[in-house]
Design an enzyme around this catalytic site. Structure first.
Site, PDB file in Angstrom:
ATOM      1  N   ARG A   1       0.832  -1.223   0.000  1.00 28.36           N
ATOM      2  CA  ARG A   1       0.000   0.000   0.000  1.00 28.36           C
ATOM      3  C   ARG A   1       0.866   1.272   0.000  1.00 28.36           C
ATOM      4  O   ARG A   1       0.495   2.285   0.596  1.00 28.36           O
ATOM      5  CB  ARG A   1      -0.951   0.037   1.196  1.00 28.36           C
TER       6      ARG A   1
ATOM      7  N   SER B   1     -10.563  -0.779   3.435  1.00 28.66           N
ATOM      8  CA  SER B   1      -9.814  -0.954   4.681  1.00 28.66           C
ATOM      9  C   SER B   1      -9.398   0.409   5.211  1.00 28.66           C
ATOM     10  O   SER B   1      -8.714   1.157   4.519  1.00 28.66           O
ATOM     11  CB  SER B   1      -8.547  -1.768   4.433  1.00 28.66           C
TER      12      SER B   1
ATOM     13  N   GLU C   1      -4.875   3.436   6.667  1.00 24.63           N
ATOM     14  CA  GLU C   1      -4.572   3.335   5.235  1.00 24.63           C
ATOM     15  C   GLU C   1      -5.133   4.555   4.495  1.00 24.63           C
ATOM     16  O   GLU C   1      -4.584   5.003   3.503  1.00 24.63           O
ATOM     17  CB  GLU C   1      -5.173   2.041   4.679  1.00 24.63           C
TER      18      GLU C   1
HETATM   19  N1  EPU Z   1     -10.355 -11.175   9.936  1.00 25.54           N
HETATM   20  C1  EPU Z   1     -11.064 -11.271  11.115  1.00 25.54           C
HETATM   21  N2  EPU Z   1     -12.055 -10.367  11.343  1.00 25.54           N
HETATM   22  C2  EPU Z   1     -12.392  -9.410  10.461  1.00 25.54           C
HETATM   23  C3  EPU Z   1     -11.671  -9.303   9.250  1.00 25.54           C
HETATM   24  C4  EPU Z   1     -10.646 -10.211   8.999  1.00 25.54           C
HETATM   25  O1  EPU Z   1     -10.805 -12.134  11.947  1.00 25.54           O
HETATM   26  O2  EPU Z   1     -13.305  -8.634  10.744  1.00 25.54           O
HETATM   27  C5  EPU Z   1      -9.287 -12.167   9.673  1.00 25.54           C
HETATM   28  C6  EPU Z   1      -9.867 -13.406   9.009  1.00 25.54           C
HETATM   29  O3  EPU Z   1      -9.436 -14.512   9.734  1.00 25.54           O
HETATM   30  C7  EPU Z   1      -9.204 -13.477   7.643  1.00 25.54           C
HETATM   31  C8  EPU Z   1      -8.038 -12.542   7.753  1.00 25.54           C
HETATM   32  O4  EPU Z   1      -8.322 -11.637   8.816  1.00 25.54           O
HETATM   33  O5  EPU Z   1      -8.768 -14.768   7.389  1.00 25.54           O
HETATM   34  C9  EPU Z   1      -7.846 -11.767   6.470  1.00 25.54           C
HETATM   35  O6  EPU Z   1      -9.072 -11.128   6.115  1.00 25.54           O
HETATM   36  P1  EPU Z   1      -9.396 -10.702   4.610  1.00 25.54           P
HETATM   37  O7  EPU Z   1      -9.166 -11.835   3.675  1.00 25.54           O
HETATM   38  O8  EPU Z   1     -10.712 -10.033   4.601  1.00 25.54           O
HETATM   39  O9  EPU Z   1      -8.234  -9.664   4.289  1.00 25.54           O
HETATM   40  P2  EPU Z   1      -7.661  -8.423   5.094  1.00 25.54           P
HETATM   41  O10 EPU Z   1      -6.233  -8.686   5.379  1.00 25.54           O
HETATM   42  O11 EPU Z   1      -8.544  -8.089   6.231  1.00 25.54           O
HETATM   43  C10 EPU Z   1      -6.762  -7.254   2.951  1.00 25.54           C
HETATM   44  C11 EPU Z   1      -6.835  -5.911   2.304  1.00 25.54           C
HETATM   45  C12 EPU Z   1      -8.147  -5.733   1.560  1.00 25.54           C
HETATM   46  C13 EPU Z   1      -8.269  -6.839   0.535  1.00 25.54           C
HETATM   47  C14 EPU Z   1      -8.176  -8.187   1.257  1.00 25.54           C
HETATM   48  C15 EPU Z   1      -8.167  -9.347   0.300  1.00 25.54           C
HETATM   49  C16 EPU Z   1      -5.461  -4.469   3.657  1.00 25.54           C
HETATM   50  C17 EPU Z   1      -5.415  -3.369   4.660  1.00 25.54           C
HETATM   51  N3  EPU Z   1      -6.661  -4.881   3.293  1.00 25.54           N
HETATM   52  O12 EPU Z   1      -7.752  -7.288   3.983  1.00 25.54           O
HETATM   53  O13 EPU Z   1      -8.069  -4.502   0.868  1.00 25.54           O
HETATM   54  O14 EPU Z   1      -9.484  -6.751  -0.174  1.00 25.54           O
HETATM   55  O15 EPU Z   1      -6.938  -8.261   1.990  1.00 25.54           O
HETATM   56  O16 EPU Z   1      -6.939  -9.410  -0.351  1.00 25.54           O
HETATM   57  O17 EPU Z   1      -4.409  -4.925   3.220  1.00 25.54           O
HETATM   58  C18 EPU Z   1      -8.514  -2.181   0.961  1.00 25.54           C
HETATM   59  O18 EPU Z   1      -7.292  -2.017   0.909  1.00 25.54           O
HETATM   60  O19 EPU Z   1      -9.321  -1.219   1.006  1.00 25.54           O
HETATM   61  C19 EPU Z   1      -9.035  -3.531   1.013  1.00 25.54           C
HETATM   62  C20 EPU Z   1     -10.321  -3.808   1.165  1.00 25.54           C
END
Ligand code: EPU
Length: 337
Positions: free
Chosen positions: A163, A237, A333
């Site tokens: 990012r 995010s 972010e």
């Molecule tokens: N999780 C939780 N609770 C939550 C959300 C997530 O426990 O409320 C845990 C889950 O176990 C899950 C893990 O976190 O397995 C990862 O969650 P997710 O796959 O939703 O991905 P993220 O790391 O929370 C990132 C990006 C998103 C992107 C997703 C998918 C960042 C800050 N965010 O989220 O990007 O869509 O991966 O690749 O890196 C954005 O940047 O605006 C965005 C939405």
């Protein structure tokens, strides 16, 4: 060409009702040059706006907003293996993704439905489901806001990170990214390494991989987890996933054995901020007309009529509580104005 007191409500996906003292929407490079060479631009604080999907306005903008609305998609090299395609910074990102899928070009399907415009894609090296823009990024054209000159940045010049790019750091506020050139493959080379994609393909009964089927799976996952900014104001995010040392991680894990984490290089671990925020009890919390989204704790939402200040204050409280509970300093972010 420069308007006064323009509402920014429809220009930010959080739907925050603020206005800009001065405002202009640039349709092409000449338009940008005319604005930046004007007295109004030279004597005021300025903000370059794209799709408005990664920022939070906490007050009226007391300066000039220049919105990038440069369109156009042009193939500039076409070989058996790949295409180089030059895209206007004002093109809606997801429209471009759909265009690529229709044309049979591969590389951006995992990035389906990310809100925002093409010009912002390299700015913060957008990423989702195992793919980051830097993998298909070739070069960009940016207009230097002081001189009006076009400068070219190749992949390494952008200094992409998680990012991050040089445009969020050393060159912050110095350029408008007018056009971006992507290198897309004509051969399929799918990335379904992100567990959720494989699961979703299975659920949908899709056996044959294609850019279209992966895009459909990503769209389905996003729609199930992330609020549609057209319906509920948000900026995706709100926080980044923090990277901590292995020793800090070990301490957290000894107290919270189910912490979600991924190794990123030697001795560094990326924690799922969504998990931390959920564990601290914030997920789904609603305060009047704003709160933390019920399906993804990383996303703060405006149900309609909230002020940016309220959402900012909520993010402060979340930062404090995560620091206190886990000893981890989260970073936002989104950009705050
Ligand atoms: N999780 C939780 N609770 C939550 C959300 C997530 O426990 O409320 C845990 C889950 O176990 C899950 C893990 O976190 O397995 C990862 O969650 P997710 O796959 O939703 O991905 P993220 O790391 O929370 C990132 C990006 C998103 C992107 C997703 C998918 C960042 C800050 N965010 O989220 O990007 O869509 O991966 O690749 O890196 C954005 O940047 O605006 C965005 C939405």
């Amino acid at each position: 060409m420069i308007e006064s007191d323009v509402s920014l409500k429809k220009f930010n996906t959080f739907g925050i009702d603020v206005s800009s003292r001065l405002f202009s929407q640039a349709e092409n490079e000449d338009h940008v040059r005319n604005v930046i060479q004007s007295n109004a631009f030279k004597t005021n604080t300025s903000l370059i706006l794209g799709g408005g999907s990664n920022l939070l306005f906490t007050k009226n903008f007391d300066g000039i907003v220049l919105r990038n609305n440069i369109h156009g998609i042009e193939v500039i090299e076409d070989t058996k293996e790949h295409v180089l395609v030059k895209v206007g910074g004002g093109v809606v990102w997801h429209d471009f993704v759909l265009y690529c899928i229709k044309k049979g070009w591969h590389g951006v399907e995992n990035l389906s439905l990310i809100p925002g415009n093409v010009g912002a894609s390299p700015m913060q090296n957008i990423g989702a489901y195992g793919v980051e823009i830097k993998e298909v990024f070739y070069e960009l054209e940016a207009i230097h806001l002081k001189t009006g000159e076009i400068h070219y940045f190749n992949n390494s010049a952008c200094k992409f990170g998680y990012r991050e790019s040089i445009f969020k750091n050393k060159l912050k506020g110095q350029y408008l990214i007018s056009r971006v050139i992507y290198k897309l493959s004509k051969r399929a080379n799918f990335n379904i390494s992100y567990g959720a994609i494989e699961k979703q393909l299975e659920t949908m009964g899709i056996k044959e991989l294609s850019a279209k089927s992966i895009s459909d799976a990503v769209i389905a996952i996003r729609q199930s987890k992330l609020p549609d900014p057209k319906k509920i104001g948000n900026s995706g995010s709100f926080f980044k996933n923090p990277v901590v040392t292995k020793s800090s991680y070990d301490i957290i894990r000894s107290n919270f054995p189910d912490v979600v984490a991924y190794p990123v290089g030697k001795d560094l671990i990326k924690l799922a901020a969504g998990w931390l925020i959920e564990k601290a009890g914030w997920k789904g919390k609603t305060f009047g007309n704003y709160g933390v989204h019920k399906n993804q704790a990383l996303v703060l939402v405006n149900y309609g009529g909230a002020s940016g200040r309220e959402i900012y204050d909520l993010s402060e409280e979340i930062l404090d509580s995560i620091k206190e509970k886990f000893g981890v300093q989260l970073e936002r972010e989104v950009n705050i104005y």
